[in-house]
Every structure is written in structure tokens, then in C-alpha cells.
Design a protein around this motif. Structure first.
Motif, PDB file in Angstrom:
ATOM      1  N   PHE A  14       0.802  -1.224   0.000  1.00 35.90           N
ATOM      2  CA  PHE A  14       0.000   0.000   0.000  1.00 35.90           C
ATOM      3  C   PHE A  14       0.838   1.278   0.000  1.00 35.90           C
ATOM      4  CE2 PHE A  14      -3.103  -2.908   2.273  1.00 35.90           C
ATOM      5  CZ  PHE A  14      -3.858  -3.114   1.136  1.00 35.90           C
ATOM      6  N   ILE A  15       2.151   1.141   0.133  1.00 38.87           N
ATOM      7  CA  ILE A  15       3.013   2.325   0.109  1.00 38.87           C
ATOM      8  C   ILE A  15       3.012   2.915  -1.298  1.00 38.87           C
ATOM      9  CG2 ILE A  15       5.369   3.165   0.393  1.00 38.87           C
ATOM     10  CD1 ILE A  15       5.764   1.032   2.527  1.00 38.87           C
ATOM     11  N   LYS A  16       2.775   4.209  -1.365  1.00 42.58           N
ATOM     12  CA  LYS A  16       2.639   4.879  -2.663  1.00 42.58           C
ATOM     13  C   LYS A  16       3.971   4.922  -3.405  1.00 42.58           C
ATOM     14  CE  LYS A  16      -1.700   6.304  -2.160  1.00 42.58           C
ATOM     15  NZ  LYS A  16      -2.805   6.011  -3.079  1.00 42.58           N
ATOM     16  N   SER A  17       3.892   4.718  -4.719  1.00 41.63           N
ATOM     17  CA  SER A  17       5.089   4.835  -5.551  1.00 41.63           C
ATOM     18  C   SER A  17       5.426   6.306  -5.773  1.00 41.63           C
ATOM     19  CB  SER A  17       4.854   4.151  -6.904  1.00 41.63           C
ATOM     20  OG  SER A  17       3.752   4.739  -7.572  1.00 41.63           O
ATOM     21  N   LYS A  18       6.648   6.565  -6.159  1.00 40.76           N
ATOM     22  CA  LYS A  18       7.114   7.935  -6.342  1.00 40.76           C
ATOM     23  C   LYS A  18       6.370   8.611  -7.480  1.00 40.76           C
ATOM     24  CE  LYS A  18      11.308  10.658  -7.107  1.00 40.76           C
ATOM     25  NZ  LYS A  18      12.769  10.602  -7.403  1.00 40.76           N
ATOM     26  N   ASN A  19       5.999   9.856  -7.243  1.00 40.42           N
ATOM     27  CA  ASN A  19       5.312  10.654  -8.265  1.00 40.42           C
ATOM     28  C   ASN A  19       6.284  10.987  -9.395  1.00 40.42           C
ATOM     29  OD1 ASN A  19       3.172  12.305  -9.329  1.00 40.42           O
ATOM     30  ND2 ASN A  19       4.355  14.077  -8.673  1.00 40.42           N
ATOM     31  N   ILE A  20       5.872  10.777 -10.635  1.00 41.70           N
ATOM     32  CA  ILE A  20       6.761  11.046 -11.766  1.00 41.70           C
ATOM     33  C   ILE A  20       6.236  12.158 -12.659  1.00 41.70           C
ATOM     34  CG2 ILE A  20       7.722   8.717 -11.814  1.00 41.70           C
ATOM     35  CD1 ILE A  20       5.806   8.095 -14.134  1.00 41.70           C
ATOM     36  N   CYS A  21       5.018  12.651 -12.361  1.00 49.07           N
ATOM     37  CA  CYS A  21       4.424  13.721 -13.161  1.00 49.07           C
ATOM     38  C   CYS A  21       4.255  14.975 -12.317  1.00 49.07           C
ATOM     39  CB  CYS A  21       3.065  13.287 -13.716  1.00 49.07           C
ATOM     40  SG  CYS A  21       3.136  11.935 -14.895  1.00 49.07           S
ATOM     41  N   PHE A  22       3.930  16.050 -12.968  1.00 45.91           N
ATOM     42  CA  PHE A  22       3.566  17.288 -12.288  1.00 45.91           C
ATOM     43  C   PHE A  22       2.043  17.305 -12.201  1.00 45.91           C
ATOM     44  CE2 PHE A  22       3.136  22.132 -12.691  1.00 45.91           C
ATOM     45  CZ  PHE A  22       3.168  22.289 -11.309  1.00 45.91           C
ATOM     46  N   ASN A  23       1.523  17.274 -10.979  1.00 46.23           N
ATOM     47  CA  ASN A  23       0.078  17.209 -10.749  1.00 46.23           C
ATOM     48  C   ASN A  23      -0.423  18.520 -10.158  1.00 46.23           C
ATOM     49  OD1 ASN A  23       0.004  14.499 -11.549  1.00 46.23           O
ATOM     50  ND2 ASN A  23       0.430  13.783  -9.480  1.00 46.23           N
ATOM     51  N   VAL A  24      -1.510  19.026 -10.728  1.00 47.83           N
ATOM     52  CA  VAL A  24      -2.156  20.237 -10.221  1.00 47.83           C
ATOM     53  C   VAL A  24      -3.644  19.930 -10.064  1.00 47.83           C
ATOM     54  CG1 VAL A  24      -2.588  22.697 -10.575  1.00 47.83           C
ATOM     55  CG2 VAL A  24      -0.520  21.652 -11.531  1.00 47.83           C
ATOM     56  N   GLY A  41     -16.232  25.313  -3.040  1.00 49.44           N
ATOM     57  CA  GLY A  41     -17.364  26.229  -3.072  1.00 49.44           C
ATOM     58  C   GLY A  41     -16.915  27.584  -3.594  1.00 49.44           C
ATOM     59  N   GLN A  42     -17.403  28.652  -2.980  1.00 59.33           N
ATOM     60  CA  GLN A  42     -17.037  30.001  -3.399  1.00 59.33           C
ATOM     61  C   GLN A  42     -15.702  30.373  -2.765  1.00 59.33           C
ATOM     62  OE1 GLN A  42     -18.552  31.553  -5.695  1.00 59.33           O
ATOM     63  NE2 GLN A  42     -17.523  33.538  -5.651  1.00 59.33           N
ATOM     64  N   GLY A  43     -14.640  29.982  -3.432  1.00 59.81           N
ATOM     65  CA  GLY A  43     -13.300  30.228  -2.920  1.00 59.81           C
ATOM     66  C   GLY A  43     -12.269  29.589  -3.825  1.00 59.81           C
ATOM     67  N   ASP A  44     -11.045  29.502  -3.330  1.00 58.66           N
ATOM     68  CA  ASP A  44      -9.944  28.907  -4.086  1.00 58.66           C
ATOM     69  C   ASP A  44      -9.184  27.924  -3.212  1.00 58.66           C
ATOM     70  OD1 ASP A  44     -10.342  30.080  -6.496  1.00 58.66           O
ATOM     71  OD2 ASP A  44      -8.533  31.314  -6.501  1.00 58.66           O
ATOM     72  N   GLY A  45      -8.714  26.856  -3.823  1.00 59.79           N
ATOM     73  CA  GLY A  45      -7.844  25.900  -3.160  1.00 59.79           C
ATOM     74  C   GLY A  45      -7.162  25.058  -4.214  1.00 59.79           C
ATOM     75  N   ILE A  46      -5.857  25.235  -4.408  1.00 61.68           N
ATOM     76  CA  ILE A  46      -5.122  24.561  -5.480  1.00 61.68           C
ATOM     77  C   ILE A  46      -3.956  23.784  -4.875  1.00 61.68           C
ATOM     78  CG2 ILE A  46      -3.858  24.866  -7.652  1.00 61.68           C
ATOM     79  CD1 ILE A  46      -5.267  27.668  -7.805  1.00 61.68           C
ATOM     80  N   PHE A  47      -3.909  22.498  -5.161  1.00 60.73           N
ATOM     81  CA  PHE A  47      -2.837  21.654  -4.646  1.00 60.73           C
ATOM     82  C   PHE A  47      -1.926  21.236  -5.791  1.00 60.73           C
ATOM     83  CE2 PHE A  47      -1.112  17.371  -3.943  1.00 60.73           C
ATOM     84  CZ  PHE A  47      -0.346  17.611  -2.821  1.00 60.73           C
ATOM     85  N   MET A  48      -0.614  21.276  -5.529  1.00 65.64           N
ATOM     86  CA  MET A  48       0.368  20.862  -6.529  1.00 65.64           C
ATOM     87  C   MET A  48       1.364  19.901  -5.913  1.00 65.64           C
ATOM     88  SD  MET A  48       1.422  24.383  -8.434  1.00 65.64           S
ATOM     89  CE  MET A  48       0.230  25.466  -9.216  1.00 65.64           C
ATOM     90  N   MET A  49       1.788  18.933  -6.715  1.00 66.27           N
ATOM     91  CA  MET A  49       2.910  18.070  -6.343  1.00 66.27           C
ATOM     92  C   MET A  49       3.842  17.971  -7.534  1.00 66.27           C
ATOM     93  SD  MET A  49       3.101  14.120  -4.939  1.00 66.27           S
ATOM     94  CE  MET A  49       2.467  14.525  -3.326  1.00 66.27           C
ATOM     95  N   THR A  50       5.099  18.298  -7.321  1.00 63.91           N
ATOM     96  CA  THR A  50       6.068  18.284  -8.405  1.00 63.91           C
ATOM     97  C   THR A  50       6.640  16.885  -8.573  1.00 63.91           C
ATOM     98  OG1 THR A  50       7.956  18.788  -6.981  1.00 63.91           O
ATOM     99  CG2 THR A  50       6.667  20.661  -7.803  1.00 63.91           C
ATOM    100  N   PRO A  51       7.331  16.626  -9.675  1.00 63.66           N
ATOM    101  CA  PRO A  51       7.901  15.286  -9.897  1.00 63.66           C
ATOM    102  C   PRO A  51       8.898  14.848  -8.825  1.00 63.66           C
ATOM    103  CG  PRO A  51       7.807  16.494 -11.949  1.00 63.66           C
ATOM    104  CD  PRO A  51       7.448  17.468 -10.878  1.00 63.66           C
ATOM    105  N   ILE A  52       9.508  15.785  -8.094  1.00 60.75           N
ATOM    106  CA  ILE A  52      10.441  15.376  -7.036  1.00 60.75           C
ATOM    107  C   ILE A  52       9.749  15.310  -5.677  1.00 60.75           C
ATOM    108  CG2 ILE A  52      12.421  16.292  -8.259  1.00 60.75           C
ATOM    109  CD1 ILE A  52      12.437  18.661  -6.359  1.00 60.75           C
TER     110      ILE A  52
END
Length: 807
Positions: A505-515, A521-532
Motif C-alpha cells: 500500500f506504500i505509494k510509488s514515487k510521483n513522476i508527473c507534475f500534478n495540479v 465552493g465560493q473560494g480557491d484551493g489549489i494543490f500541486m505536487m512536483t515530480p520530485i
């Protein structure tokens, strides 16, 4: 042919129909044809030539019938109510229905009405099986009354982000179609069910007794544990029990029902009542207890299994735990197929499977004989079976739960018996109730002490995130192989496999740029994960979603297995951009050090807070800085020209400039140009026309000079050329008509435009004029209230788009 445990096979066939509810019509036709052929063979072949027993043939014929039943019933429960097409999210209306359940929440009542006739403004009648009514009008309602209710009828909200509670599916599971905030409630018919009303009054009486003979905290725990009354439960205690892995004792369990049923049965047998009458009275009482506690999944399971146990004794048959479990699961899933997606159902039956299936295997693999090992192996067996369910629904695993359960569970039966006795005695005389409840009070205090000791231990919880479906399938496949072939496989291999199986169940390393643009609702919330693996949260707030940090941001981060936010970037200080972020910061119960990896303690850790570097800082700005510093969060500042370099990902600040004179918070919104190889993203906060013009001039500028660099804390000041032509644009100010003009779009040329706003918001976002401008620019438009969380994945060349509500 002797079929062993036919109920298990019948349940498996029905489960297959539920799981394959969305299967193509072709598969269903194959199953139908097989059933038809079996019927024809049955008719055509003479009885004396049949080689199988009649009962076996009926059993085989029932398998495809149950498969089709599962398919049909799941689709029926998932199908929308006919009234869904009559309104979008809420509408004024009147309804008439029969009162089925009353829940006193203190300031208001929650009423469940069944067999409802609903009249909307259009004067068209609709039928609704069940409705939930919220009202502050506390009349003398009785179970069975016919009520007339008028008010705002609302649809339940579907989960629009990973990890978010799915209000729609939960109520579908309970067969509840809508909720209504009542303006008026009138009793049309005062006829009522004497039996159900008696049970309701008994429950209220017992809750009142517990409140009078115990301190509020322990009274709330006992009311939840014994009566299923969760409204009095202290939120801190609920969280403490959850983090310690003993929240199951707050639910009505099979232990409650078993102890109650067996105690009654033994008492009646001692006074020499006939066995048949004793069993009948015992079944009636435990069934009544199930009604009194609102028949939770675990209660339903335990009642059915207890009834089977007593019937088996009466007819002289052996009680089989797996067959009884399968039969109770079948009954529950026929009543509500969506229970298959309910954590309570899966954990309740998973625990039984752990005891019935894994316990014997563990005994053979490690043949120790002592009482400590007997208790430990049962806990281990339950954990092996339920671990994927725990991770799928709760994303983290309490490290010391096995040990804490071993300490606590042996005394839980004492609490149950003393609580029943104290409740009964308290109804007669409060002093007698106080005398009887003393042991319970000290045991509950002991539970709290044990949980708090566990909470102070290092690495009390492991946050893993929601496992992939393939990992769950692989995990259970290995467990199944060990269950079936453990006698043929070397014992050491089985032990090693079971000991380290959770590694899958351990997650593999992220290899893409995810946004991910979250629906807040009425607002903003943006999460990012870089390849490293660096994590960013850009803004995080809402004006129309209460506790957006607790109910949307934190669940999403935990689903993804994110326990540390490396950077939280705030574009400006409006509440719809910082309210949830402040919740995450306030939840941090101590300071952190940036020099080492901090321990996960159940909350999200924020390392760095990046704020716009402006000259005029208001009170909200200063309060946020003060809060961050008090939690050990490093505060950094960013202005036009600064960059953050994170491997191949680069963030460039386009606004505000150091000397910018602004007239509002929106005006100084931080604008970030994010690039990863050939991919470009533009984040604009709540930028207004003046700031947009400044950014536009920057984008048009052709400056080849990029040699003025000053590095500070991973942020470098660079005078650099910024390219236009963006793949993704986060549209400014939630789609306001006063931003994102034609000239701006001509320069940025966004392929995809994301608008973050609430459904039916009072501002009219997104504005039709703005939508027209985006369409004319040839941009693909996605709004978070329609698409849910919008995720963009890219390898720097190709871009993949995922919409949560359309998956």
C-alpha cells in the motif's frame, strides 16, 4: 453432491451482481440465458434420470437469480428520484408523510418521514420514500403521526473532491431522498405506534439518566456506546478514540446484542420457561433493542446472527458462524445494496471474517498456547482482513491499535452489563443508578488515560493515503492464497508474507507534475505536487462551505497521503482564500523544525508560508503571520520577479511589484506563472483590471536580460522573460465579469480555463460575459461546481485532464 455452506455461495453470487451493477447488457443476457437453459433442462429431463438432488438443483438455479437480483436492486437504489428533474438544488414545497424517527439535537429536531407526498410550486405531486426534516419547532410529535411540513426542500450534496464525505450516497443508502428546512410543521393525524413511541421514550429516559449520573463527557460516550445517540458525544473524545483505533466501541456492536440476548435467555431458562417461549421473548427483546438504537449495520448483523443461534438451538442444528454471517449480510444488502460501500458494513463483517477465517490459520502458523496470545491473534486476524478497508476510508492506520484494543476490550463487557443495570436502576431511583454506574465511570476514565498515553507515543499514526484498487485486489489475493494453501506453503513464508504484506500500500514515487483545483465552493484551493515530491497549496478558503479546511482540504491531502505541505502560498487575505488554510495551521499542536522530517501526529504539517510582499499590511495579514510563527512555520515573502525553482518546475511571480499601490486586497493578488518543460500554467488569484493590465504588460515585455539573481531561502529574485501562450489558466476572481478581458486572453491564449466558484453563488459567478470571452478565445472551460476537483497531470509535454464528478 453435497454443497458446503450454501449461504456463503449465495452471498457471493449476490455480491457479484452488486459489484457488476454497471456491467453491459450483454453480460446480463448471458446470465439470463444460462438461467433459462437450466429451467428448460429441469423441465425436459425426467426425474429418475436426474443425477443431483433436488435441493442442489434449486441451489444452482438460485445463483444466477441472486446475481440478477443484485444487479437490479443496486441500479434501482442508485437511480434518481423522479423529483430530481423538477429543481436544481433547492425549492420551496409542502409535503405530507408519516413520522418514522425523532432525533433531538438540542437546538433542533431531526425528523425522518416516510411515504411522503410532495407538492412543489408547479402544483405537481411527487412521491418520496423518505425525507429528513430539520425543525426548531419542538411540538409533541409521536412516532406514527402524519405530519404536514412546508419549507425549503434541498438535494443532498455529492462528494466533489477525493476524500470528501458523500452526503448524497450516504442518504441514498438509508433510502432518504431529500432534506427540508421546515418553516412550519403541523400534525394532521395524531394516531401513533404505541410500541415505537414507547421505545423512543425509553431511549430518551435512559439518555437523561446517563446525563444525571455521569459527567457530561462520559455520559456522551455511554449514550453513543449503548443507545447509538451520537449527538451528545464530545468531539475531542470521538477524535481521540478514532486516533487510538477504538472508535468501534462507540457503535452498537455484536457484543452488546450478544450479552443482552444471552443474559435474557439464561435468566428466562433459570425460571424454567419453555425453550421455545424463552427464545421468542429473547428475540423480541433484542429486536426491540435494535429498533431503539436505530438498527445500525453492526446491530442488524448481530440481531440476525443471534436469532439464527437461538433457532439452531431450538431445532437441534449446529450453529455455523460463517453461514450465519453470510445470511445476515445477505439480508442487509437486500434491504440496501449501497451498504456494500459503507465503511461500517465492511468493517463489521470484516471483523467477523478475521475471527472466523484468519484466527485458525494464525493458530496453525504460530501454535502458541496462552491467554495473551489468544487475545492477540484475534486482534491480528481482524487487522489483516480490515486493513485495506481502514486505509480506503480513513487513509491512516493507528499504530498501537492492536495493543490498546487488547487492554480495553476485556473490560468492555463489564461496561455494557453495568450500563444496562445502571440505566434500569436509574429510571427507578437516581441514587441506585449512581451506585451501579461507578465502575463504568472509572473504566471510561481509564480508557481515556490509555488513549492519551498512546497519543503521546512517537509515530502513533501512519498516514498512507487511499490505496489503489489494484493494490487492494493483490492484497486480498495473497490473503486468500494463504487461507487456502497455508498447509502446503512453508510456515515461515506465510508468516513473512502476512507480516510485510501491507508494504503493497506504500505509494510509488510521483513522476508527473500534478495540479488539482479543488472544489471548495465560493473560494480557491489549489494543490500541486512536483515530480520530485514537493507539495504546494495555493490558497485554501471558502465563504459558503463551513470548515472547508476540516472537511475538504484535509481529507483530500490525507487521501493523497500528504502529511507535509512544503509551501502554502497565499495570494491575498480575503477569507475565501485563507479560511481553510488557517484551520490547518490552528490544528498544528506544536512547533516544527525545518531541519528534520517532523513526526506525523494526525494533522497536516505546513513548513513554509509564502505571502505577497506588500507595504501596507492589514490586521488579517498580521494575524496570519503571527499564527504561522506561533506554530513554527517559516514565513517567506514574494513579489514581482521572484522565482521558486523546484527541479524542472519553476514558479515566477508576475505581480505585485514592490512599489505597487493597491486599493483593495484583490488588487495585490499574487500572480504566478508556473512552467514545467513545455507545460505552462497561470494562476491569477482574484486579480482585478488594474493588476491584470500590469501583468499583461509584463507578459508582452521582451526582456532578454536575466542575469540579476539573488538567492534567499529557495526563492531567487530574477529579472527574466516570461512567455505567454498558457496551457492552463486559473481564471481570476472566480469568473467575475471585471477581469480576464479579451486583450488578456489574446496574449495568454489558454487551452484550458479553470473557474473556481460555488454553485448558485450570490455573485453570479461565473458571469455570462466572461464565459463568452473564454469561448471566443477558443478555451476549454471547466468550473469546479460542475466538474468537482479538476486535476491536470503532465509529463511536461502531454496533458491529462481528470474531473472528479465525471469519473
Amino acid at each position: 453432491m453435497n454443497i458446503k455452506r450454501p449461504l456463503v455461495w449465495l452471498l457471493a453470487s449476490y455480491l457479484a451482481g452488486l459489484v457488476l451493477y454497471s456491467a453491459s447488457f450483454f453480460i446480463i443476457m448471458i446470465i439470463g440465458w444460462l438461467s433459462f437453459i437450466m429451467i428448460i433442462l429441469w423441465i425436459c429431463i425426467p426425474l429418475k434420470k436426474r443425477k443431483v438432488k433436488l435441493v442442489n438443483y434449486y441451489f444452482l438455479l438460485s445463483l444466477p437469480v441472486l446475481f440478477l437480483s443484485g444487479h437490479i436492486l443496486m441500479n434501482r437504489q442508485l437511480s434518481p428520484n423522479s423529483m430530481d428533474t423538477a429543481f436544481i438544488s433547492e425549492v420551496s414545497g409542502n409535503l405530507t408523510g408519516q413520522l418514522e424517527m425523532i432525533q433531538d439535537k438540542g437546538d433542533y429536531l431531526t425528523l425522518t418521514l416516510k411515504n411522503n407526498t410532495v407538492m412543489l410550486k408547479q402544483s405537481k405531486k411527487y412521491f418520496s420514500r423518505k425525507l429528513t426534516v430539520y425543525t426548531s419547532i419542538k411540538n409533541q410529535y409521536k412516532i406514527g403521526n402524519i405530519l404536514s411540513v412546508s419549507g425549503k426542500i434541498k438535494k443532498f450534496q455529492k462528494a466533489s473532491n477525493p476524500g470528501q464525505f458523500d452526503e448524497y450516497q450516504y442518504n441514498k443508502m438509508l433510502h432518504i431522498d431529500y432534506k427540508i428546512n421546515a418553516d412550519s410543521v403541523e400534525v394532521l393525524n395524531r394516531d401513533y405506534s404505541v410500541f415505537h413511541q414507547f421505545l423512543y421514550e425509553l431511549k430518551r429516559g435512559l439518555v437523561k439518566v446517563y446525563q444525571e449520573i455521569l459527567p457530561p463527557k462520559n455520559a456522551g460516550i455511554l449514550s453513543a456506546m449503548m443507545l447509538g445517540e451520537l449527538s451528545l458525544l464530545d468531539p475531542e473524545m470521538k477524535e481521540l478514540y478514532q486516533q487510538s483505533g477504538i472508535s468501534h466501541i462507540l457503535a452498537i456492536s455484536g457484543l452488546h446484542v450478544s450479552l443482552l440476548g444471552l443474559a435474557i435467555y439464561q435468566f428466562l431458562r433459570r425460571i424454567r420457561l419453555p425453550a421455545f417461549l424463552t427464545a421468542g421473548i429473547s428475540v423480541f427483546i433484542i429486536f426491540s433493542y435494535g429498533i431503539l438504537t436505530n438498527f445500525s449495520v453492526s446491530t442488524n448483523r448481530a440481531v440476525v446472527m443471534m436469532v439464527i443461534l437461538m433457532i439452531a438451538g431450538l431445532i437441534g442444528r449446529t450453529y455455523d458462524l460463517l453461514s450465519a454471517t453470510a445470511f445476515s449480510a445477505l439480508i442487509i444488502l437486500i434491504q440496501s445494496p449501497l451498504q456494500l460501500r459503507n465503511a461500517g458494513f465492511l468493517l463489521s463483517f470484516g471483523a467477523i471474517a478475521g475471527i472466523a477465517l484468519m484466527n485458525p490459520v494464525i493458530s496453525e502458523l504460530i501454535p502458541l498456547k496462552n491467554k495473551l496470545w489468544d487475545g492477540l491473534k484475534s486482534s491480528i486476524g481482524i487487522q489483516i482482513i480490515t486493513l485495506p478497508v481502514i486505509l480506503y476510508f480513513f487513509y491512516e492506520f493507528p499504530t498501537y491499535s492492536v495493543i490498546i484494543n487488547m487492554v480495553i476490550l476485556p473490560s468492555s463487557s463489564i461496561i455494557i452489563l453495568l450500563s444496562i443495570l445502571a440505566g434500569i436502576m436509574g429510571c427507578v431511583s437516581l441514587p441506585l443508578g449512581i451506585f451501579a454506574i461507578g465502575g463504568v465511570h472509572y473504566l471510561l476514565n481509564f480508557y481515556e488515560w490509555v488513549c492519551r498515553i498512546g497519543a503521546r507515543l512517537p509515530w502513533k499514526t501512519f498516514l498512507i493515503g487511499r490505496p489503489d484498487i489494484w493494490a487492494i485486489i493483490a492484497y486480498y489475493s495473497v490473503v486468500l492464497i494463504i487461507l487456502c494453501f497455508h498447509l502446503r506453503i512453508k510456515r515461515k513464508i506465510c508468516i513473512i508474507l502476512l507480516s510485510f504484506l501491507a508494504i503493497i500500500f506504500i505509494k510509488s514515487k510521483n513522476i508527473c507534475f500534478n495540479v488539482t483545483f479543488l472544489d471548495v465552493g465560493q473560494g480557491d484551493g489549489i494543490f500541486m505536487m512536483t515530480p520530485i515530491g514537493t507539495t504546494y497549496l495555493i490558497d485554501g478558503g471558502s465563504t459558503d462551505v463551513s470548515k472547508v479546511g476540516t472537511y475538504r482540504l484535509e481529507p483530500y491531502l490525507k487521501v493523497k497521503g500528504v502529511r507535509i505541505l512544503d509551501y502554502a502560498i497565499v495570494t491575498h487575505m480575503d477569507s475565501d482564500h485563507i479560511s481553510g488554510l488557517k484551520e490547518l495551521m490552528e490544528a498544528m499542536d506544536g512547533t516544527i523544525s525545518n531541519n528534520k522530517v517532523p513526526m506525523y501526529k494526525g494533522y497536516i504539517i505546513i513548513r513554509n508560508l509564502i505571502l505577497p510582499d506588500i507595504s501596507q499590511k492589514d490586521e488579517v495579514y498580521e494575524e496570519l503571520v503571527s499564527l504561522a510563527l506561533s506554530k513554527g512555520i517559516k514565513v517567506l515573502y514574494i513579489q514581482k520577479g521572484d522565482t521558486i525553482e523546484d527541479g524542472d518546475v519553476e514558479f515566477t511571480c508576475l505581480h505585485p511589484a514592490a512599489d505597487y499601490n493597491f486599493t483593495s486586497r484583490n488588487a495585490y493578488s499574487t500572480v504566478l506563472s508556473v512552467s514545467y518543460k513545455e507545460f505552462d500554467l497561470l494562476l491569477t488569484g482574484d486579480l482585478e483590471a488594474d493588476g491584470e493590465n500590469m501583468v499583461l504588460r509584463e507578459l508582452k515585455a521582451q526582456d532578454d536580460d536575466a542575469d540579476n539573481t539573488n538567492n534567499t531561502d529557495n526563492i531567487s529574485v530574477v529579472q527574466t522573460q516570461t512567455g505567454a501562450d498558457y496551457d492552463v489558466l486559473k481564471v481570476a476572481h472566480h469568473g467575475s465579469q471585471y477581469s480576464t478581458y479579451e486583450e488578456f486572453l489574446d496574449v495568454t491564449k489558454p487551452e484550458l480555463s479553470i473557474i473556481s466558484c460555488g454553485k448558485d453563488n450570490s455573485y453570479g459567478h461565473p458571469h455570462p460575459e466572461l464565459l463568452d470571452r473564454l469561448k471566443n478565445a477558443g478555451s476549454n472551460i471547466k468550473t469546479t461546481y460542475e466538474s468537482g476537483a479538476v486535476t491536470v497531470k503532465t509529463d511536461g509535454e502531454k496533458m491529462e485532464l481528470c474531473e472528479y464528478l465525471k469519473e
